[in-house]
Design a protein around this motif. Structure first.
Motif, PDB file in Angstrom:
ATOM      1  N   ARG A   1      57.446  89.803  -0.171  1.00  0.00           N
ATOM      2  CA  ARG A   1      58.251  89.213  -1.239  1.00  0.00           C
ATOM      3  C   ARG A   1      59.034  88.033  -0.664  1.00  0.00           C
ATOM      4  O   ARG A   1      59.341  88.005   0.534  1.00  0.00           O
ATOM      5  N   ALA A   2      59.387  87.094  -1.524  1.00  0.00           N
ATOM      6  CA  ALA A   2      60.165  85.944  -1.066  1.00  0.00           C
ATOM      7  C   ALA A   2      61.501  86.376  -0.480  1.00  0.00           C
ATOM      8  O   ALA A   2      62.013  85.773   0.465  1.00  0.00           O
ATOM      9  N   THR A   3      62.083  87.445  -1.024  1.00  0.00           N
ATOM     10  CA  THR A   3      63.370  87.906  -0.511  1.00  0.00           C
ATOM     11  C   THR A   3      63.265  88.464   0.908  1.00  0.00           C
ATOM     12  O   THR A   3      64.285  88.633   1.580  1.00  0.00           O
ATOM     13  N   ASP A   4      62.016  88.732   1.384  1.00  0.00           N
ATOM     14  CA  ASP A   4      61.853  89.173   2.774  1.00  0.00           C
ATOM     15  C   ASP A   4      62.385  88.126   3.746  1.00  0.00           C
ATOM     16  O   ASP A   4      62.853  88.461   4.839  1.00  0.00           O
ATOM     17  N   VAL A   5      62.278  86.852   3.368  1.00  0.00           N
ATOM     18  CA  VAL A   5      62.813  85.780   4.218  1.00  0.00           C
ATOM     19  C   VAL A   5      64.285  86.031   4.506  1.00  0.00           C
ATOM     20  O   VAL A   5      64.753  85.930   5.658  1.00  0.00           O
ATOM     21  N   VAL A   6      65.020  86.369   3.473  1.00  0.00           N
ATOM     22  CA  VAL A   6      66.461  86.589   3.593  1.00  0.00           C
ATOM     23  C   VAL A   6      66.734  87.891   4.345  1.00  0.00           C
ATOM     24  O   VAL A   6      67.609  87.937   5.232  1.00  0.00           O
ATOM     25  N   ASP A   7      65.993  88.938   4.008  1.00  0.00           N
ATOM     26  CA  ASP A   7      66.201  90.232   4.652  1.00  0.00           C
ATOM     27  C   ASP A   7      66.028  90.128   6.165  1.00  0.00           C
ATOM     28  O   ASP A   7      66.795  90.733   6.932  1.00  0.00           O
ATOM     29  N   ARG A   8      65.052  89.368   6.604  1.00  0.00           N
ATOM     30  CA  ARG A   8      64.760  89.300   8.034  1.00  0.00           C
ATOM     31  C   ARG A   8      65.810  88.516   8.799  1.00  0.00           C
ATOM     32  O   ARG A   8      66.133  88.858   9.931  1.00  0.00           O
ATOM     33  N   VAL A   9      66.324  87.469   8.187  1.00  0.00           N
ATOM     34  CA  VAL A   9      67.424  86.754   8.842  1.00  0.00           C
ATOM     35  C   VAL A   9      68.642  87.664   8.940  1.00  0.00           C
ATOM     36  O   VAL A   9      69.278  87.771   9.991  1.00  0.00           O
ATOM     37  N   ALA A  10      68.975  88.345   7.854  1.00  0.00           N
ATOM     38  CA  ALA A  10      70.157  89.211   7.851  1.00  0.00           C
ATOM     39  C   ALA A  10      70.021  90.337   8.869  1.00  0.00           C
ATOM     40  O   ALA A  10      71.005  90.726   9.514  1.00  0.00           O
ATOM     41  N   ALA A  11      68.806  90.877   9.013  1.00  0.00           N
ATOM     42  CA  ALA A  11      68.597  92.007   9.917  1.00  0.00           C
ATOM     43  C   ALA A  11      68.392  91.590  11.355  1.00  0.00           C
ATOM     44  O   ALA A  11      68.501  92.427  12.273  1.00  0.00           O
ATOM     45  N   ASP A  12      68.114  90.316  11.615  1.00  0.00           N
ATOM     46  CA  ASP A  12      67.847  89.850  12.973  1.00  0.00           C
ATOM     47  C   ASP A  12      69.094  90.015  13.841  1.00  0.00           C
ATOM     48  O   ASP A  12      70.234  89.934  13.346  1.00  0.00           O
ATOM     49  N   GLU A  13      68.874  90.237  15.117  1.00  0.00           N
ATOM     50  CA  GLU A  13      70.010  90.436  16.012  1.00  0.00           C
ATOM     51  C   GLU A  13      70.856  89.171  16.074  1.00  0.00           C
ATOM     52  O   GLU A  13      70.335  88.056  16.208  1.00  0.00           O
ATOM     53  N   THR A  14      72.158  89.339  15.957  1.00  0.00           N
ATOM     54  CA  THR A  14      73.073  88.196  15.932  1.00  0.00           C
ATOM     55  C   THR A  14      73.335  87.688  17.337  1.00  0.00           C
ATOM     56  O   THR A  14      73.697  88.449  18.227  1.00  0.00           O
ATOM     57  N   TYR A  15      73.166  86.376  17.510  1.00  0.00           N
ATOM     58  CA  TYR A  15      73.479  85.714  18.780  1.00  0.00           C
ATOM     59  C   TYR A  15      74.566  84.673  18.516  1.00  0.00           C
ATOM     60  O   TYR A  15      74.442  83.848  17.600  1.00  0.00           O
ATOM     61  N   ALA A  16      75.607  84.690  19.315  1.00  0.00           N
ATOM     62  CA  ALA A  16      76.650  83.661  19.313  1.00  0.00           C
ATOM     63  C   ALA A  16      77.145  83.315  17.919  1.00  0.00           C
ATOM     64  O   ALA A  16      77.013  82.186  17.458  1.00  0.00           O
ATOM     65  N   PRO A  17      77.747  84.273  17.209  1.00  0.00           N
ATOM     66  CA  PRO A  17      78.227  83.996  15.852  1.00  0.00           C
ATOM     67  C   PRO A  17      79.335  82.952  15.842  1.00  0.00           C
ATOM     68  O   PRO A  17      80.170  82.895  16.741  1.00  0.00           O
ATOM     69  N   VAL A  18      79.311  82.134  14.794  1.00  0.00           N
ATOM     70  CA  VAL A  18      80.333  81.103  14.608  1.00  0.00           C
ATOM     71  C   VAL A  18      80.812  81.179  13.163  1.00  0.00           C
ATOM     72  O   VAL A  18      79.995  81.155  12.238  1.00  0.00           O
ATOM     73  N   LEU A  19      82.114  81.273  12.976  1.00  0.00           N
ATOM     74  CA  LEU A  19      82.681  81.237  11.634  1.00  0.00           C
ATOM     75  C   LEU A  19      82.827  79.785  11.204  1.00  0.00           C
ATOM     76  O   LEU A  19      83.271  78.935  11.983  1.00  0.00           O
ATOM     77  N   ALA A  20      82.470  79.504   9.968  1.00  0.00           N
ATOM     78  CA  ALA A  20      82.330  78.127   9.519  1.00  0.00           C
ATOM     79  C   ALA A  20      83.597  77.537   8.926  1.00  0.00           C
ATOM     80  O   ALA A  20      83.551  76.459   8.359  1.00  0.00           O
ATOM     81  N   ASP A  21      84.715  78.207   9.043  1.00  0.00           N
ATOM     82  CA  ASP A  21      85.939  77.745   8.389  1.00  0.00           C
ATOM     83  C   ASP A  21      86.296  76.308   8.739  1.00  0.00           C
ATOM     84  O   ASP A  21      86.700  75.524   7.879  1.00  0.00           O
ATOM     85  N   ASP A  22      86.138  75.962  10.002  1.00  0.00           N
ATOM     86  CA  ASP A  22      86.512  74.618  10.448  1.00  0.00           C
ATOM     87  C   ASP A  22      85.316  73.858  10.987  1.00  0.00           C
ATOM     88  O   ASP A  22      85.441  72.988  11.833  1.00  0.00           O
ATOM     89  N   ASP A  23      84.118  74.184  10.483  1.00  0.00           N
ATOM     90  CA  ASP A  23      82.891  73.617  11.036  1.00  0.00           C
ATOM     91  C   ASP A  23      81.993  73.133   9.901  1.00  0.00           C
ATOM     92  O   ASP A  23      80.825  73.483   9.828  1.00  0.00           O
ATOM     93  N   ALA A  24      82.541  72.316   9.026  1.00  0.00           N
ATOM     94  CA  ALA A  24      81.764  71.822   7.890  1.00  0.00           C
ATOM     95  C   ALA A  24      80.631  70.931   8.362  1.00  0.00           C
ATOM     96  O   ALA A  24      80.769  70.160   9.320  1.00  0.00           O
TER      97      ALA A  24
END
Length: 509
Positions: free
Chosen positions: A286-309
């Motif tokens: 399904r097309a939504t699999d694209v989203v599911d796989r990104v969400a489930a992928d292991e997170t590397y070096a997270p960055v919060l976007a508050d000040d990173d427009a």
């Protein structure tokens, strides 16, 4: 905050449990919005569209690897990559029709010419190539291994000192036990940074799919074309010359596409081939699999976007910045990209497109355009014809891809014909490859003679003479003339650089 404090602070923030928890929550929320938008049809568009990313590296007057001055990026409007020697030019998306394809070629040429002009003013030159092989004056080991520690944070001297890169480098180092290693025929490399990844450069054609319900089919077709298309475009058989001893056996043993093991080895630590974070992608249902796989992928070096427009983000993508950051490190050789603004639509429009990532940078702009047109024409042609290629088992497609990485045009190909027959015959595979590319281009409105002329630089490689075989042959000739292997590689590379980027397509070399 000064530069040192900014880098150290970015790594500290990225590793903070609270940052990670907030990042993951935002990704989940943004992913749910995207799923809803896919289901509602918001990401459906009026038509196919195409784009391109092209990466290269820079050399000095002696043809040695060189740093790109900051002023060049401002003047040439080209992008930065991981290494300070890298540059990237993009062609903005156009409709997939005769005018759009012509516009793509003009934009790619103009962007490369602008980069060349800006670099020429500082006695440097861009190289359209898939792996640099003439090292800088200090040598490859010194260049790739140069680091310093700042309050416990590793900072690679020749990596762009962007907080995202530095945080990512430190996370992967921690996961890899502090050392990034690569073992390939003739060379064993080990560095305290992921900068080895910057050896490799690529081109990435993009194809926007107008109907998201059809997206999985196009994506699964793309997976099964990767091996055959790579067999016509392989261009990275050698590491930098000073990585080798004088062992001519390397010429035959080295893979045709070292980019793939270099990138996988830089990120995946000790994961087996085909596994780890950088890998061959799985099929979609399904097309939504694209989203599911990104969400489930292991997170590397997270960055919060508050000040990173991101000033270049579309209005839609600007609301998905944590998801977009995570998608950026969801490394698969084909991946789906959510949210780009469709061509010719309202400003708040959005789309779903295929990013086709396994291909090396080609020697000339005409070769690059031919490759882009082959990929997008082929995917469109297979899709609209309801070709049964998706009946090829996923494992066969994966094995074909990695066989081509090793053996280039001599690899065992894997294909299912229009009649539903399984074949490994190169002539049959290439016949269908170009026939269905023409079908897709015809449906896009290209005249047959225009399609033929555009595809010709790649179609003429069907005899097995591709950039990687040319490079191996030149090195073999130099060794037979008495050169050492390192000297032969440098001699070949100087010849390549003199030809690359010009108007003479590779098939006429």
């Amino acid at each position: 905050m000064d530069g040192d404090s900014s880098l150290v602070g970015a790594v500290a923030e990225s590793t903070d449990p609270e940052t990670r928890a907030t990042f993951e929550r935002r990704v989940r929320e943004q992913a749910e919005r995207i799923r809803a938008d896919i289901r509602s049809g918001r990401l459906d568009t009026d038509e196919f569209a195409v784009g391109m990313e092209l990466e290269g590296y820079v050399v000095d007057d002696a043809r040695r690897l060189a740093r790109v001055p900051e002023a060049v990026f401002d003047r040439a409007d080209c992008g930065k990559e991981l290494g300070v020697h890298n540059f990237e030019v993009n062609s903005a998306a156009t409709t997939f029709d005769a005018a759009g394809i012509a516009d793509q070629a003009d934009r790619i040429r103009a962007n490369v010419d602008a980069a060349a002009a800006a670099l020429d003013d500082v006695d440097l030159a861009p190289v359209l190539d898939a792996m640099w092989t003439i090292p800088p004056a200090e040598g490859t080991d010194a260049y790739l291994g140069a680091i310093e520690e700042r309050e416990g944070v590793v900072v690679a001297e020749n990596m762009r000192h962007h907080p995202r890169y530095v945080a990512l480098d430190n996370e992967i180092l921690e996961r890899s036990g502090g050392t990034i290693t690569l073992d390939v025929p003739g060379a064993s490399l080990a560095y305290p940074t992921i900068l080895m990844e910057s050896l490799a450069t690529s081109i990435q054609p993009h194809l926007q799919i107008p109907d998201t319900d059809a997206f999985p089919r196009y994506f699964n077709l793309a997976i099964r074309t990767m091996g055959p298309v790579l067999s016509l475009t392989s261009n990275a058989p050698f590491l930098p010359a000073d990585c080798y001893d004088d062992d001519p056996a390397v010429i035959d043993a080295t893979p045709h596409e070292l980019r793939i093991p270099v990138f996988e080895g830089s990120i995946n630590a000790d994961a087996p081939r085909g596994e780890g974070k950088v890998r061959f992608p799985e099929d979609l249902e399904r097309a939504t699999d694209v989203v599911d796989r990104v969400a489930a992928d292991e997170t590397y070096a997270p960055v919060l976007a508050d000040d990173d427009a991101d000033p270049d983000a579309s209005p839609y993508r600007s609301t998905l910045r944590e998801y977009d950051h995570k998608r950026g490190v969801h490394w698969r050789w084909v991946r789906g990209v959510v949210g780009g603004q469709p061509v010719g639509t309202e400003p708040d429009g959005a789309s779903l497109r295929i990013e086709y990532r396994p291909l090396p940078t080609q020697p000339t702009v005409r070769d690059t355009v031919a490759t882009q047109v082959l990929v997008v024409g082929l995917l469109r042609g297979l899709g609209v014809a309801n070709h049964p290629l998706t009946e090829l088992p996923w494992t066969a497609a994966r094995d074909c891809f990695y066989d081509v990485v090793d053996d280039g045009p001599d690899a065992d190909l894997a294909w299912v014909t229009a009649d539903g027959d399984r074949t490994a015959d190169p002539e049959t595979v290439y016949d269908e490859l170009f026939a269905y590319a023409r079908r897709g281009l015809r449906d896009a409105g290209l005249a047959p003679d225009v399609a033929d002329a555009t595809l010709a630089p790649i179609e003429r490689r069907r005899d097995g003479t591709v950039p990687s075989t040319w490079k191996k042959a030149r090195v073999r000739e130099a060794v037979d003339d008495g050169a050492t292997l390192p000297d032969a590689i440098e001699r070949m590379q100087r010849d390549y650089i003199e030809r690359a980027g010009g108007e003479t397509v590779f098939a006429d070399w």
